[in-house]
Design a protein around this motif. Structure first.
Motif, PDB file in Angstrom:
ATOM      1  N   ALA A 196      13.634   3.908  10.615  1.00 63.10           N
ATOM      2  CA  ALA A 196      12.409   3.915  11.419  1.00 63.10           C
ATOM      3  C   ALA A 196      11.243   4.528  10.639  1.00 63.10           C
ATOM      4  O   ALA A 196      10.114   4.029  10.698  1.00 63.10           O
ATOM      5  N   LEU A 197      11.511   5.613   9.901  1.00 64.67           N
ATOM      6  CA  LEU A 197      10.455   6.247   9.105  1.00 64.67           C
ATOM      7  C   LEU A 197       9.973   5.333   7.990  1.00 64.67           C
ATOM      8  O   LEU A 197       8.765   5.264   7.709  1.00 64.67           O
ATOM      9  N   ASP A 198      10.897   4.628   7.336  1.00 60.55           N
ATOM     10  CA  ASP A 198      10.513   3.695   6.280  1.00 60.55           C
ATOM     11  C   ASP A 198       9.646   2.569   6.839  1.00 60.55           C
ATOM     12  O   ASP A 198       8.659   2.156   6.222  1.00 60.55           O
ATOM     13  N   THR A 199      10.029   2.052   8.008  1.00 61.20           N
ATOM     14  CA  THR A 199       9.248   0.988   8.640  1.00 61.20           C
ATOM     15  C   THR A 199       7.847   1.471   8.987  1.00 61.20           C
ATOM     16  O   THR A 199       6.848   0.782   8.737  1.00 61.20           O
ATOM     17  N   TYR A 200       7.767   2.668   9.564  1.00 60.66           N
ATOM     18  CA  TYR A 200       6.460   3.234   9.925  1.00 60.66           C
ATOM     19  C   TYR A 200       5.600   3.463   8.680  1.00 60.66           C
ATOM     20  O   TYR A 200       4.386   3.196   8.686  1.00 60.66           O
ATOM     21  N   LYS A 201       6.229   3.918   7.596  1.00 55.10           N
ATOM     22  CA  LYS A 201       5.501   4.149   6.351  1.00 55.10           C
ATOM     23  C   LYS A 201       4.910   2.856   5.817  1.00 55.10           C
ATOM     24  O   LYS A 201       3.745   2.808   5.398  1.00 55.10           O
ATOM     25  N   ARG A 202       5.702   1.786   5.849  1.00 54.66           N
ATOM     26  CA  ARG A 202       5.209   0.495   5.370  1.00 54.66           C
ATOM     27  C   ARG A 202       4.049  -0.011   6.239  1.00 54.66           C
ATOM     28  O   ARG A 202       3.072  -0.562   5.729  1.00 54.66           O
ATOM     29  N   GLN A 203       4.160   0.188   7.547  1.00 47.20           N
ATOM     30  CA  GLN A 203       3.095  -0.241   8.449  1.00 47.20           C
ATOM     31  C   GLN A 203       1.794   0.512   8.173  1.00 47.20           C
ATOM     32  O   GLN A 203       0.712  -0.079   8.157  1.00 47.20           O
ATOM     33  N   VAL A 204       1.896   1.825   7.963  1.00 48.55           N
ATOM     34  CA  VAL A 204       0.708   2.629   7.662  1.00 48.55           C
ATOM     35  C   VAL A 204       0.086   2.192   6.344  1.00 48.55           C
ATOM     36  O   VAL A 204      -1.146   2.066   6.224  1.00 48.55           O
ATOM     37  N   GLU A 205       0.933   1.947   5.335  1.00 46.55           N
ATOM     38  CA  GLU A 205       0.420   1.512   4.032  1.00 46.55           C
ATOM     39  C   GLU A 205      -0.273   0.155   4.136  1.00 46.55           C
ATOM     40  O   GLU A 205      -1.325  -0.073   3.521  1.00 46.55           O
ATOM     41  N   GLN A 206       0.313  -0.762   4.926  1.00 45.93           N
ATOM     42  CA  GLN A 206      -0.294  -2.076   5.101  1.00 45.93           C
ATOM     43  C   GLN A 206      -1.644  -1.967   5.804  1.00 45.93           C
ATOM     44  O   GLN A 206      -2.617  -2.637   5.421  1.00 45.93           O
ATOM     45  N   LYS A 207      -1.725  -1.121   6.844  1.00 45.48           N
ATOM     46  CA  LYS A 207      -2.995  -0.936   7.548  1.00 45.48           C
ATOM     47  C   LYS A 207      -4.040  -0.307   6.629  1.00 45.48           C
ATOM     48  O   LYS A 207      -5.216  -0.679   6.653  1.00 45.48           O
ATOM     49  N   TYR A 208      -3.606   0.648   5.814  1.00 42.31           N
ATOM     50  CA  TYR A 208      -4.532   1.294   4.887  1.00 42.31           C
ATOM     51  C   TYR A 208      -5.054   0.300   3.864  1.00 42.31           C
ATOM     52  O   TYR A 208      -6.266   0.255   3.579  1.00 42.31           O
ATOM     53  N   ASP A 209      -4.148  -0.514   3.286  1.00 42.15           N
ATOM     54  CA  ASP A 209      -4.559  -1.514   2.300  1.00 42.15           C
ATOM     55  C   ASP A 209      -5.510  -2.534   2.918  1.00 42.15           C
ATOM     56  O   ASP A 209      -6.506  -2.935   2.293  1.00 42.15           O
ATOM     57  N   ALA A 210      -5.198  -2.966   4.157  1.00 43.04           N
ATOM     58  CA  ALA A 210      -6.051  -3.955   4.822  1.00 43.04           C
ATOM     59  C   ALA A 210      -7.434  -3.367   5.090  1.00 43.04           C
ATOM     60  O   ALA A 210      -8.468  -4.040   4.893  1.00 43.04           O
ATOM     61  N   ARG A 211      -7.482  -2.110   5.523  1.00 38.08           N
ATOM     62  CA  ARG A 211      -8.773  -1.473   5.796  1.00 38.08           C
ATOM     63  C   ARG A 211      -9.566  -1.284   4.512  1.00 38.08           C
ATOM     64  O   ARG A 211     -10.792  -1.493   4.482  1.00 38.08           O
ATOM     65  N   ALA A 212      -8.879  -0.880   3.440  1.00 36.59           N
ATOM     66  CA  ALA A 212      -9.564  -0.701   2.160  1.00 36.59           C
ATOM     67  C   ALA A 212     -10.130  -2.031   1.665  1.00 36.59           C
ATOM     68  O   ALA A 212     -11.253  -2.084   1.137  1.00 36.59           O
ATOM     69  N   GLN A 213      -9.377  -3.108   1.831  1.00 36.44           N
ATOM     70  CA  GLN A 213      -9.833  -4.426   1.423  1.00 36.44           C
ATOM     71  C   GLN A 213     -11.059  -4.856   2.232  1.00 36.44           C
ATOM     72  O   GLN A 213     -12.033  -5.377   1.680  1.00 36.44           O
ATOM     73  N   THR A 214     -11.011  -4.593   3.540  1.00 32.38           N
ATOM     74  CA  THR A 214     -12.144  -4.947   4.396  1.00 32.38           C
ATOM     75  C   THR A 214     -13.390  -4.165   4.011  1.00 32.38           C
ATOM     76  O   THR A 214     -14.498  -4.719   3.934  1.00 32.38           O
ATOM     77  N   MET A 215     -13.228  -2.866   3.767  1.00 37.37           N
ATOM     78  CA  MET A 215     -14.369  -2.042   3.363  1.00 37.37           C
ATOM     79  C   MET A 215     -14.945  -2.502   2.033  1.00 37.37           C
ATOM     80  O   MET A 215     -16.165  -2.516   1.840  1.00 37.37           O
ATOM     81  N   GLN A 216     -14.063  -2.906   1.110  1.00 40.40           N
ATOM     82  CA  GLN A 216     -14.521  -3.390  -0.181  1.00 40.40           C
ATOM     83  C   GLN A 216     -15.307  -4.687  -0.027  1.00 40.40           C
ATOM     84  O   GLN A 216     -16.363  -4.876  -0.657  1.00 40.40           O
TER      85      GLN A 216
END
Length: 269
Positions: A196-216
């Motif tokens: 569950a922690l690994d899944t949550y970590k991947r989800q947070v990383e994906q959201k962070y990457d998507a937000r960074a891409q949008t901001m860029q």
């Protein structure tokens, strides 16, 4: 709990005592309020030999009961055992509560009274039960919180009871099997938690990457738009439209330009 040094003394005494003395030793340890482990003594050669004698067999069986048994086990075999003293009754009831605490983290007074042979609704039963629990807490048999208002014991941690090295009795097999099941359940819960922690970590990383891409992308679009505004004859109108489309970004850009102009003036001065 019995310290290793105290148990070593008991084992030393058991090595050289005659059958009558061995019987008295069993009575002593099953009455002692500070002794809660009995497996090593039950496996001592002198005690094993005592089990083969008619007068000693009931006492050895009693010792094995205190090793892994409960109040219900005692009731089922009481006719085969010596009569219990008040201290022995209290000890066995306390050990039964310890076994319950190992299985459940929240125990009602009613449940505990039922398992140790006390009437559920009597004030005297509540008094006896609370005394047993408080004494166990003081001896660190388990840690937890006793809630007299809710009539509940919330268990935080438990000191496990004996598991015989040679599980040649029904209770021994049950104890080993129960411990194995508990370990397997803990392993499964730990594995599920890690997944569950690994899944949550991947989800947070994906959201962070998507937000960074949008901001860029937004920053690149704003930069291009500002460049076009600077080169356009209708720059003021276009700038007003940009202000409506990217209000926060335009404020940041305006602050950056103001700061840049002030720094240039200070440099010239």
């Amino acid at each position: 709990m019995t310290s290793p040094m105290e148990m070593d003394k008991l084992l030393h005494v058991a090595q050289s005592c005659a059958p009558p003395e061995a019987i008295q030793l069993i009575v002593q340890v099953t009455e002692d309020p500070h002794t809660h482990t009995f497996a090593k003594l039950a496996e001592a050669p002198t005690i094993q030999k005592l089990a083969l004698t008619p007068e000693g067999a009931p006492y050895v069986q009693l010792l094995r009961l205190y090793t892994t048994g409960t109040w219900a086990d005692y009731l089922s075999m009481a006719h085969q055992l010596p009569s219990l003293s008040a201290a022995q009754v209290a000890k066995l009831r306390q050990l039964t509560i310890l076994s319950l605490a190992y299985q459940e983290r929240s125990l009602s007074y009613a449940t505990m009274c039922e398992h140790i042979g006390l009437a559920k609704d009597l004030r005297e039963s509540v008094r006896i039960l609370e005394e047993l629990i408080i004494e166990a807490l003081y001896q660190n048999l388990f840690t937890g919180r006793l809630d007299g208002v809710a009539e509940r014991l919330d268990v935080h941690s438990v000191t496990p009871r004996d598991v015989p090295r040679t599980a040649d009795t029904h209770n021994g097999h049950d104890a080993v099997f129960g411990l194995l099941q508990a370990l397997r359940a803990w392993r499964d819960r730990s594995s599920d938690a890690i997944t569950a922690l690994d899944t949550y970590k991947r989800q947070v990383e994906q959201k962070y990457d998507a937000r960074a891409q949008t901001m860029q992308e937004d920053h690149a679009a704003l930069t291009d738009a500002l460049r076009n505004v600077a080169q356009s004859d209708t720059g003021m109108v276009a700038r007003m439209r940009l202000q409506e489309t990217y209000p926060d970004a335009m404020d940041v850009e305006a602050n950056r330009r103001t700061h840049s102009k002030r720094r240039s003036k200070r440099t010239r001065a």
